[in-house]
Write a protein that holds these residues in place. Structure first.
Motif, PDB file in Angstrom:
ATOM      1  N   CYS A  33       0.928  -1.414  -0.086  1.00 50.00           N
ATOM      2  CA  CYS A  33       0.054   0.028   0.085  1.00 50.00           C
ATOM      3  C   CYS A  33       0.989   1.273  -0.064  1.00 50.00           C
ATOM      4  CB  CYS A  33      -0.791  -0.030   1.209  1.00 50.00           C
ATOM      5  SG  CYS A  33      -2.020  -1.382   1.219  1.00 50.00           S
ATOM      6  N   ALA A  34       0.485   2.193  -0.723  1.00 47.58           N
ATOM      7  CA  ALA A  34       1.102   3.493  -0.750  1.00 47.58           C
ATOM      8  C   ALA A  34       1.001   4.159   0.846  1.00 47.58           C
ATOM      9  CB  ALA A  34       0.375   4.645  -1.584  1.00 47.58           C
ATOM     10  N   TYR A  35       0.347   4.131   1.569  1.00 46.24           N
ATOM     11  CA  TYR A  35       0.101   4.292   3.008  1.00 46.24           C
ATOM     12  C   TYR A  35       1.533   3.893   3.553  1.00 46.24           C
ATOM     13  CZ  TYR A  35      -1.437   5.932   7.465  1.00 46.24           C
ATOM     14  OH  TYR A  35      -1.568   6.599   8.663  1.00 46.24           O
ATOM     15  N   GLN A  36       1.730   2.607   3.346  1.00 48.58           N
ATOM     16  CA  GLN A  36       3.103   2.153   4.070  1.00 48.58           C
ATOM     17  C   GLN A  36       4.272   3.048   3.497  1.00 48.58           C
ATOM     18  OE1 GLN A  36       3.845  -1.979   3.373  1.00 48.58           O
ATOM     19  NE2 GLN A  36       5.706  -1.895   4.273  1.00 48.58           N
ATOM     20  N   SER A  37       4.567   3.565   2.342  1.00 46.66           N
ATOM     21  CA  SER A  37       5.769   4.249   2.215  1.00 46.66           C
ATOM     22  C   SER A  37       5.815   5.657   2.874  1.00 46.66           C
ATOM     23  CB  SER A  37       5.993   4.306   0.615  1.00 46.66           C
ATOM     24  OG  SER A  37       4.801   5.145   0.064  1.00 46.66           O
ATOM     25  N   LEU A  38       4.675   6.099   3.052  1.00 49.22           N
ATOM     26  CA  LEU A  38       4.383   7.426   3.764  1.00 49.22           C
ATOM     27  C   LEU A  38       4.908   7.294   5.183  1.00 49.22           C
ATOM     28  CD1 LEU A  38       0.968   8.851   2.304  1.00 49.22           C
ATOM     29  CD2 LEU A  38       3.304   9.640   1.811  1.00 49.22           C
ATOM     30  N   LEU A  39       4.160   6.174   5.811  1.00 53.71           N
ATOM     31  CA  LEU A  39       4.609   5.914   7.147  1.00 53.71           C
ATOM     32  C   LEU A  39       6.258   5.495   7.418  1.00 53.71           C
ATOM     33  CD1 LEU A  39       1.876   3.322   8.366  1.00 53.71           C
ATOM     34  CD2 LEU A  39       2.099   5.668   8.997  1.00 53.71           C
ATOM     35  N   GLU A  40       6.581   4.943   6.397  1.00 56.71           N
ATOM     36  CA  GLU A  40       8.068   4.751   6.610  1.00 56.71           C
ATOM     37  C   GLU A  40       8.919   6.203   6.440  1.00 56.71           C
ATOM     38  OE1 GLU A  40       8.553   2.100   3.034  1.00 56.71           O
ATOM     39  OE2 GLU A  40       7.598   0.460   4.125  1.00 56.71           O
ATOM     40  N   GLU A  41       8.572   7.023   5.568  1.00 63.43           N
ATOM     41  CA  GLU A  41       9.094   8.158   5.507  1.00 63.43           C
ATOM     42  C   GLU A  41       9.025   9.033   6.809  1.00 63.43           C
ATOM     43  OE1 GLU A  41       7.636  10.347   2.222  1.00 63.43           O
ATOM     44  OE2 GLU A  41       8.114   8.721   0.652  1.00 63.43           O
ATOM     45  N   GLU A  42       7.940   8.793   7.368  1.00 60.92           N
ATOM     46  CA  GLU A  42       7.418   9.785   8.814  1.00 60.92           C
ATOM     47  C   GLU A  42       8.526   8.921   9.796  1.00 60.92           C
ATOM     48  OE1 GLU A  42       3.832  10.352  11.381  1.00 60.92           O
ATOM     49  OE2 GLU A  42       3.350  10.172   9.287  1.00 60.92           O
ATOM     50  N   ILE A  43       8.537   7.756   9.818  1.00 57.19           N
ATOM     51  CA  ILE A  43       9.295   7.216  10.912  1.00 57.19           C
ATOM     52  C   ILE A  43      10.790   7.473  10.678  1.00 57.19           C
ATOM     53  CG2 ILE A  43      10.229   4.935  11.662  1.00 57.19           C
ATOM     54  CD1 ILE A  43       7.417   3.731  10.773  1.00 57.19           C
ATOM     55  N   ASN A  44      11.286   7.459   9.398  1.00 54.54           N
ATOM     56  CA  ASN A  44      12.462   7.945   9.392  1.00 54.54           C
ATOM     57  C   ASN A  44      12.880   9.237   9.698  1.00 54.54           C
ATOM     58  OD1 ASN A  44      13.824   5.329   8.811  1.00 54.54           O
ATOM     59  ND2 ASN A  44      13.460   5.526   6.727  1.00 54.54           N
ATOM     60  N   ALA A  45      11.896  10.269   9.358  1.00 55.87           N
ATOM     61  CA  ALA A  45      12.168  11.761   9.657  1.00 55.87           C
ATOM     62  C   ALA A  45      12.123  11.793  11.308  1.00 55.87           C
ATOM     63  CB  ALA A  45      10.895  12.511   8.970  1.00 55.87           C
ATOM     64  N   ASP A  46      11.148  11.052  11.974  1.00 56.11           N
ATOM     65  CA  ASP A  46      10.940  11.066  13.455  1.00 56.11           C
ATOM     66  C   ASP A  46      12.420  10.592  14.184  1.00 56.11           C
ATOM     67  OD1 ASP A  46       9.517  11.603  15.913  1.00 56.11           O
ATOM     68  OD2 ASP A  46       9.790   9.413  16.228  1.00 56.11           O
ATOM     69  N   ARG A  47      12.994   9.579  13.609  1.00 55.27           N
ATOM     70  CA  ARG A  47      14.300   9.063  14.014  1.00 55.27           C
ATOM     71  C   ARG A  47      15.369   9.973  14.034  1.00 55.27           C
ATOM     72  NH1 ARG A  47      14.776   3.801  15.408  1.00 55.27           N
ATOM     73  NH2 ARG A  47      16.978   3.637  14.805  1.00 55.27           N
ATOM     74  N   GLU A  48      15.546  10.709  12.812  1.00 58.82           N
ATOM     75  CA  GLU A  48      16.294  11.712  12.697  1.00 58.82           C
ATOM     76  C   GLU A  48      16.281  12.700  13.565  1.00 58.82           C
ATOM     77  OE1 GLU A  48      16.322  12.675   8.416  1.00 58.82           O
ATOM     78  OE2 GLU A  48      17.228  10.764   7.898  1.00 58.82           O
ATOM     79  N   ASP A  49      14.814  13.331  13.756  1.00 61.99           N
ATOM     80  CA  ASP A  49      14.916  14.366  14.740  1.00 61.99           C
ATOM     81  C   ASP A  49      14.947  14.004  16.187  1.00 61.99           C
ATOM     82  OD1 ASP A  49      13.749  15.826  12.587  1.00 61.99           O
ATOM     83  OD2 ASP A  49      11.591  15.382  13.222  1.00 61.99           O
ATOM     84  N   ASN A  50      15.044  12.715  16.433  1.00 62.52           N
ATOM     85  CA  ASN A  50      15.531  12.273  17.932  1.00 62.52           C
ATOM     86  C   ASN A  50      16.798  11.699  17.845  1.00 62.52           C
ATOM     87  OD1 ASN A  50      12.781  12.670  19.365  1.00 62.52           O
ATOM     88  ND2 ASN A  50      12.027  11.368  17.841  1.00 62.52           N
ATOM     89  N   GLY A  51      17.742  12.127  16.677  1.00 58.30           N
ATOM     90  CA  GLY A  51      19.228  11.931  16.889  1.00 58.30           C
ATOM     91  C   GLY A  51      19.267  10.255  16.626  1.00 58.30           C
ATOM     92  N   LYS A  52      18.481   9.724  16.144  1.00 57.82           N
ATOM     93  CA  LYS A  52      18.649   8.190  15.735  1.00 57.82           C
ATOM     94  C   LYS A  52      18.974   8.075  14.282  1.00 57.82           C
ATOM     95  CE  LYS A  52      15.773   6.518  19.383  1.00 57.82           C
ATOM     96  NZ  LYS A  52      14.717   5.640  19.582  1.00 57.82           N
ATOM     97  N   LYS A  53      19.651   6.949  13.823  1.00 56.39           N
ATOM     98  CA  LYS A  53      19.805   6.865  12.453  1.00 56.39           C
ATOM     99  C   LYS A  53      18.463   6.092  11.784  1.00 56.39           C
ATOM    100  CE  LYS A  53      23.125   3.862  12.798  1.00 56.39           C
ATOM    101  NZ  LYS A  53      24.415   2.872  12.503  1.00 56.39           N
ATOM    102  N   PRO A  54      18.159   6.697  10.421  1.00 53.71           N
ATOM    103  CA  PRO A  54      16.973   6.166   9.837  1.00 53.71           C
ATOM    104  C   PRO A  54      17.271   4.743   9.486  1.00 53.71           C
ATOM    105  CG  PRO A  54      18.303   7.597   8.464  1.00 53.71           C
ATOM    106  CD  PRO A  54      18.977   7.720   9.789  1.00 53.71           C
TER     107      PRO A  54
END
Length: 123
Positions: A33-54
């Motif tokens: 599903c396309a929604y999965q790719s949006l979630l993946e991008e959001e998770i990686n952006a959140d990880r980067e914002d919190n100092g974690k590697k995507p």
């Protein structure tokens, strides 16, 4: 006369003109599903914002496969199983109407396609 502020969508299964005993087994890739790719991008952006590697891209690129039955008499239909008692090749007819019952749109899919990914397929 058409009012699009309230749209109702429903689907029903229609039996295909295919013998349920005449089929071949086939391995196909599951739709993602396309929604999965949006979630993946959001998770990686959140990880980067919190100092974690995507997460690496290959973590998300899992190819899932499934085995299906494909009719030899009507290969465009899908093998539909409702309960243990009802198994047949069928189509799923999806229709959209407005609040007055006017027909707005339709789409026909194989009967083995679940309703939820119809509007969110990844291109």
């Amino acid at each position: 006369m058409l009012r699009a502020e309230h749209v109702f969508i429903d689907s029903t299964h229609v039996k295909a003109s295919a013998n349920k005993l005449k089929f071949t087994k086939k391995v196909v890739r599951k739709e993602t599903c396309a929604y999965q790719s949006l979630l993946e991008e959001e998770i990686n952006a959140d990880r980067e914002d919190n100092g974690k590697k995507p997460f690496p891209p290959d973590k998300w690129d899992r190819v899932e496969e499934k085995e299906i039955k494909e009719s030899t008499t009507d290969p465009e239909s899908g093998y539909y199983v409702k309960d243990e008692r009802e198994k047949k090749f069928a189509y799923s007819c999806h229709a959209a109407t407005d609040r007055n019952g006017f027909f707005l749109a339709s789409i026909v899919t194989p009967g083995n396609v679940h309703d939820s990914p119809i509007s969110s397929k990844r291109c």
